[in-house]
Write a protein that holds these residues in place. Structure first.
Motif, PDB file in Angstrom:
ATOM      1  N   SER A   1       0.827  -1.210   0.000  1.00 36.07           N
ATOM      2  CA  SER A   1       0.000   0.000   0.000  1.00 36.07           C
ATOM      3  C   SER A   1       0.859   1.256   0.000  1.00 36.07           C
ATOM      4  O   SER A   1       0.558   2.239  -0.684  1.00 36.07           O
ATOM      5  CB  SER A   1      -0.949  -0.012   1.201  1.00 36.07           C
ATOM      6  OG  SER A   1      -1.784  -1.149   1.184  1.00 36.07           O
TER       7      SER A   1
ATOM      8  N   ALA B   1      -5.698   1.523   3.202  1.00 36.44           N
ATOM      9  CA  ALA B   1      -5.136   0.172   3.145  1.00 36.44           C
ATOM     10  C   ALA B   1      -3.835   0.061   3.925  1.00 36.44           C
ATOM     11  O   ALA B   1      -3.558  -0.978   4.548  1.00 36.44           O
ATOM     12  CB  ALA B   1      -4.915  -0.229   1.687  1.00 36.44           C
ATOM     13  N   ASN B   2      -3.003   1.097   3.901  1.00 39.09           N
ATOM     14  CA  ASN B   2      -1.749   1.049   4.655  1.00 39.09           C
ATOM     15  C   ASN B   2      -2.017   1.007   6.159  1.00 39.09           C
ATOM     16  O   ASN B   2      -1.334   0.292   6.906  1.00 39.09           O
ATOM     17  CB  ASN B   2      -0.845   2.230   4.297  1.00 39.09           C
ATOM     18  CG  ASN B   2      -1.566   3.560   4.404  1.00 39.09           C
ATOM     19  OD1 ASN B   2      -2.784   3.642   4.246  1.00 39.09           O
ATOM     20  ND2 ASN B   2      -0.828   4.626   4.661  1.00 39.09           N
TER      21      ASN B   2
END
Length: 264
Positions: free
Chosen positions: A178, A207-208
């Protein structure tokens, strides 16, 4: 000056004599600060990234800030291993679990900052908060695994350990991939806001952040102790440290778990 040094020496001796209980207190403090931060972030934006400004102190170069704020989480456990009494480090389970922690912070300290292209500067106050957190957490995780946590010899055969390690590496992979997408989001010279696409960004906007939540949840499952649980909970709740989680997702509108559709 002499009186101050004597007081510091007395405090250090007291802390070390009661180190086990103090590590437990530190874990509870981490949990309390995580909950407090979560509540505050429902009303105030996190003071870095696109919300960062000089109102939170002078701005520190992004690469320099990231390297120096992450470094204590890697360096302190290593220094403990080299210079401190580590009676539990003879067990392979403790070495492997500490290795997971060091693997993450090696990547975040020595590799990730070198990959940052440009990068927004970090205000001084959240920068110092991140350093403080990494110092405390590096000591907490490193000391607990090297001196106090004793696992049975069969610990590495436990299903919870293998499930936790699987989650750890899946989360780490999601986080790194990500970050790669984010770092290549704009072409040279481009500015402005762009929506990341691909990977887990097809399902969530943060997402990270989600990757780190999965990673440290797996770490807590594998370690199965209070310091690791406190860190996992803090990662899920905390606002102004190096490992980002749910509050930022909420601010970014990333609680949607269904695939995002492109606008026509």
């Amino acid at each position: 000056m002499g009186g101050a040094l004597d007081s510091f020496g007395s405090f250090t001796r007291y802390f070390l004599q009661n180190e086990r209980s103090n590590l437990e207190y530190l874990s509870y403090v981490m949990l309390i600060f995580g909950v407090q931060s979560f509540v505050l972030l429902q009303y105030f934006p996190s003071p870095y990234g696109r919300h960062g400004s000089s109102a939170w102190g002078f701005l520190v170069n992004g690469k320099f800030a990231w390297f120096t704020q992450e470094l204590p989480a890697f360096a302190i456990p290593v220094l403990l291993v080299v210079f401190a009494d580590c009676p539990q480090l003879g067990a392979s389970s403790n070495r492997i679990l500490l290795g997971l922690f060091l693997l993450h912070y090696f990547q975040r300290t020595f590799i990730y900052p070198m990959l940052i292209r440009g990068g927004k500067p970090t205000p001084f106050i959240p920068y110092t908060m991140a350093i403080s957190f990494c110092c405390a957490n590096g000591y907490l995780q490193g000391r607990s695994l090297t001196r106090f946590v004793a696992y049975p010899k069969t610990w590495m055969t436990e299903p919870r350990v293998w499930i936790g390690m699987l989650l750890f590496f899946v989360g780490m992979g999601v986080n790194i991939h990500s970050d790669h997408i984010l770092m290549n989001l704009r072409k040279p010279g481009e500015t402005g806001y762009k929506i990341p696409k691909g990977g887990m960004f097809s399902f969530v906007s943060g997402a990270n952040f989600l990757g780190e939540v999965i990673e440290w949840s797996g770490y807590a499952c594998a370690c199965w102790n209070l310091p690791a649980l406190a860190f996992a909970c803090f990662t899920f709740l905390k606002p102004c440290s190096t490992c980002h989680a749910t509050p930022q997702m909420v601010q970014a509108g990333s609680l949607k778990i269904t695939p995002r559709k492109e606008k026509p």
